[in-house]
Design an enzyme around this catalytic site. Structure first.
Site, short mmCIF file in Angstrom:
data_model
loop_
_atom_site.label_atom_id
_atom_site.label_comp_id
_atom_site.label_asym_id
_atom_site.label_seq_id
_atom_site.Cartn_x
_atom_site.Cartn_y
_atom_site.Cartn_z
N GLU A 2 0.79 -1.11 0.08
CA GLU A 2 0.03 0.10 0.20
C GLU A 2 0.95 1.26 0.02
O GLU A 2 1.93 1.24 0.68
CB GLU A 2 -0.72 0.01 1.22
CG GLU A 2 -1.91 -1.36 1.23
CD GLU A 2 -2.36 -1.32 2.65
OE1 GLU A 2 -2.99 -0.38 3.40
OE2 GLU A 2 -2.78 -2.28 3.20
N GLU A 29 -9.31 5.42 3.32
CA GLU A 29 -9.67 4.25 4.37
C GLU A 29 -9.54 5.37 5.56
O GLU A 29 -8.87 6.12 5.87
CB GLU A 29 -8.41 3.38 4.65
CG GLU A 29 -8.51 2.52 5.68
CD GLU A 29 -7.26 1.49 5.85
OE1 GLU A 29 -7.38 0.55 4.94
OE2 GLU A 29 -6.18 1.86 6.57
#
Length: 424
Positions: free
Chosen positions: A227, A337
């Site tokens: 990520e 997120e």
């Protein structure tokens, strides 16, 4: 003489016991654990730079960086550059609309630069570690599952019905995600330009990020992930500034992986960018929009996943860290997120995602990814054939893939305010 040696040993033993007791009493065992953690994270600096934003950047020997503390990398030979070019020469480039400015440097670099043979690393403070639940958990993400991916990949469909794939967790949930995803079996790269914001109302125990994920090894209880993007994370950094971050895991964050260099794994090769350092300027409503380019590509000759960002190559995740991701990724996600103990419950966290505005506010108001590209075994960057939108809490955070005109580059908008009258 033997009796004297025995007395000396007894004296030393008693001293250690009493000193340890006094230390624990005065400072607590946690303080000793913090000292050990600080020593592991703050490597000896060959040069130190005091940034205008308050960060301290240590220039450490590239061959003595954190990655080589990992058991799988003890005999790792550092790769200074990829063995192939990750160019965009054959990308099906689509005309864009609206003006965005690329961020190409970080604030600390205005105060100096690191010498050749070193890498810049943000220094960790005692207060940083104290904010974690324990020193061993500092910089680590909570365990996570991707049930929808397991279902989608078993059906071997690029186009998947996400309405039937909502979460089914047996344990607590700490993340709310809003993203668009490309599913497949042979992704060896992905990129996007990420709109940079400072999301409002991020709570001290929460974080908010905008990022790209490459996922592999997906099963019902674990996955592998790489990520990268930006985040606001007061728990780790002690402030509410937008910072560059990376992350990885081999087992759904159960026991492996962390953000940046707060555990061993990622091999940094650049001396121009510091992971965890501040990104500025940030976008503001109806004004100039700023972006960072995030790319992750597999070097097929080594199995290492490289991270170029604009004209810089930050470093790589060695293939030896992974099983499935050694070969390819099965899914690429672009979005945001929010991590909080107050997800999917009342009262919901007020931590926002992206710009804090709903996705349908579009350009200049909502956060976005644009120039979404994947690379497969054809080794060409291309716009994904199938894309699926997904959000865990559509009353709190939303998504919208939007194209202003038929000929313009699509933008994927995402985000939201968190708690509101529809998300109480």
């Amino acid at each position: 003489k033997t009796r004297e040696n025995t007395k000396m040993k007894l004296f030393l033993i008693m001293f250690v016991i009493l000193f340890g007791f006094s230390y624990d009493k005065a400072y607590g065992k946690g303080s000793l654990d913090i000292d050990i953690k600080l020593k592991a994270l703050n490597k000896p600096a060959l040069k130190t730079i005091k940034s205008q934003d308050g960060d301290i950047i240590d220039c450490i020997d590239i061959y003595k960086q954190h990655a080589f503390d990992h058991p799988a990398l003890k005999n790792h030979k550092i790769q200074m550059k990829p063995s192939i070019e990750f160019g965009e020469k054959k990308t099906n480039k689509i005309p864009n609309n609206g003006s965005s400015e690329q961020i190409t440097s970080q604030i600390w670099s205005k105060s100096g630069d690191c010498p050749d043979g070193t890498i810049p690393v943000r220094r960790v403070s005692r207060e940083d570690i104290r904010r974690a639940s324990s020193p061993s958990q500092f910089g680590r993400k909570s365990p996570h599952r991707y049930n929808y991916l397991d279902n989608a990949l078993h059906q071997r469909k690029g186009k998947f019905n996400f309405t039937a794939a909502k979460r089914n967790h047996s344990g607590p949930i700490f993340r709310s995600e809003a993203f668009i995803v490309a599913l497949g079996f042979n992704f060896v790269g992905a990129k996007s330009d990420i709109n940079v914001w400072s999301p409002p109302r991020v709570q001290p125990s929460d974080y908010s990020s905008a990022q790209t994920w490459l996922l592999g090894g997906v099963s019902s209880d674990k996955f592998e992930s790489i990520e990268a993007g930006w985040m606001v994370n007061p728990g780790v950094f002690g402030d509410y500034r937008t910072r560059l971050f990376i992350s990885w895991t081999k087992d759904g964050y159960k026991t492996t992986g962390c953000i940046n260099l707060l555990c061993s794994g990622f091999v940094q090769t650049t001396k121009s960018f510091a992971l965890g350092a501040v990104i500025e300027p940030v976008s503001s409503s109806s004004r100039t929009q700023y972006i960072i380019t995030i790319s992750v590509f597999l070097d097929p000759n080594t199995g290492n996943w490289w991270m170029p960002s604009g004209n810089n190559v930050l470093g790589y995740w060695p293939g030896t860290l992974f099983n499935s991701l050694k070969h390819s990724a099965t899914a690429v996600q672009w979005g945001g997120e929010v991590h909080s103990p107050n997800i999917l419950k009342k009262p919901h966290t007020v931590t926002s995602m992206g710009s804090g505005q709903w996705a349908n506010y579009l350009y200049g108001e909502a956060c976005y990814h644009t120039n979404l590209r994947i690379k497969d075994y054809s080794m060409q960057l291309k716009y994904p054939k199938y894309l699926n939108e997904y959000t865990d809490e559509s009353n709190c955070y939303t998504t919208k893939l939007h194209r202003k005109t038929y000929m313009s580059e699509p933008r994927f908008y995402f985000g939201g305010p968190g708690r509101n009258r529809y998300c109480p």
